[in-house]
Design a protein around this motif. Structure first.
Motif, mmCIF file in Angstrom:
data_model
loop_
_atom_site.group_PDB
_atom_site.id
_atom_site.type_symbol
_atom_site.label_atom_id
_atom_site.label_comp_id
_atom_site.label_asym_id
_atom_site.label_seq_id
_atom_site.Cartn_x
_atom_site.Cartn_y
_atom_site.Cartn_z
ATOM 1 N N GLU A 60 0.929 -1.505 0.062
ATOM 2 C CA GLU A 60 0.245 0.243 0.008
ATOM 3 C C GLU A 60 0.482 1.545 0.334
ATOM 4 O O GLU A 60 0.523 2.036 -1.114
ATOM 5 N N ARG A 64 0.858 3.983 -3.143
ATOM 6 C CA ARG A 64 0.423 5.432 -2.893
ATOM 7 C C ARG A 64 1.181 6.756 -2.834
ATOM 8 O O ARG A 64 1.344 7.330 -3.364
ATOM 9 N N ASN A 68 1.748 9.323 -5.673
ATOM 10 C CA ASN A 68 2.003 11.009 -5.400
ATOM 11 C C ASN A 68 3.952 11.707 -5.721
ATOM 12 O O ASN A 68 4.027 12.779 -5.560
ATOM 13 N N ILE A 85 4.733 8.122 5.023
ATOM 14 C CA ILE A 85 4.366 7.328 3.981
ATOM 15 C C ILE A 85 3.557 6.370 4.548
ATOM 16 O O ILE A 85 2.432 5.864 4.593
#
Length: 185
Positions: A60, A64, A68, A85
């Motif tokens: 995950e 992410r 980004n 993160i």
């Protein structure tokens, strides 16, 4: 165009990869993840103490980060950025897990963590879980990932003296928890 990364110093090649990743180069992003996967996995594992869950968190985090990466303004802060993160994903994962009610023969039971390969560290892991979230994060970053106080300060966006205070208080609390055997109550 293949670039020989051996010709560059490690820091320069990493910065080069980060800049290329920010500009949308998927291969460079993949190389960065190869560099940081062990570091990130250690942090995730220290939060959930389960190999599969740590891998889920890592996946995950990578997802992410990939979505980004273009938002990262300064390549020198990549490690700090990806660590933030991962910590956020870990905390969210734990919060979602705490809302799940497991049933055994129709009766709710507490979720069980899979057994650790290092049994003698189980009490320490449990004690760390008892700490406030910011104390836990400082301990994990310092002792499980060998980060400096300055790096922790940057990641957590806290003054250096606050990080030092958190670290001291966390160690004091851990000592007290382990000394009193409060874990098995």
């Amino acid at each position: 165009m293949n670039v020989s990364y051996q010709a560059l110093s490690d820091e320069n090649s990493e910065t080069f990869l980060i800049k290329k990743a920010i500009n949308g180069d998927a291969e460079s992003f993949t190389e960065l993840m190869k560099i940081y996967k062990t570091y990130l996995y250690k942090i995730a594992f220290s939060y959930v103490k389960d190999e599969q869950k740590a891998l889920d968190i890592l996946q995950e985090c990578v997802y992410r980060a990939l979505l980004n990466i273009e938002k990262l303004k300064k390549p020198k802060f990549f490690k700090t950025w990806i660590t933030k993160i991962l910590i956020n994903v870990s905390i969210n994962y734990i919060q979602k897990e705490s809302k799940i009610v497991y049933l055994k023969n129709g009766v709710p039971e507490k979720p069980q963590h899979s057994s650790l390969h290092i049994e003698d560290k189980l009490d320490l892991y449990d004690a760390i879980d008892c700490l406030r979230e910011d104390y836990k994060t400082v301990i994990v970053l310092k002792y499980f990932n060998d980060l400096s106080i300055n790096e922790i300060s940057s990641i957590m966006e806290l003054p250096i003296n606050t990080v030092k205070s958190h670290l001291k208080r966390a160690k004091d609390e851990l000592r007290q928890i382990l000394k009193e055997g409060e874990l098995n109550e």
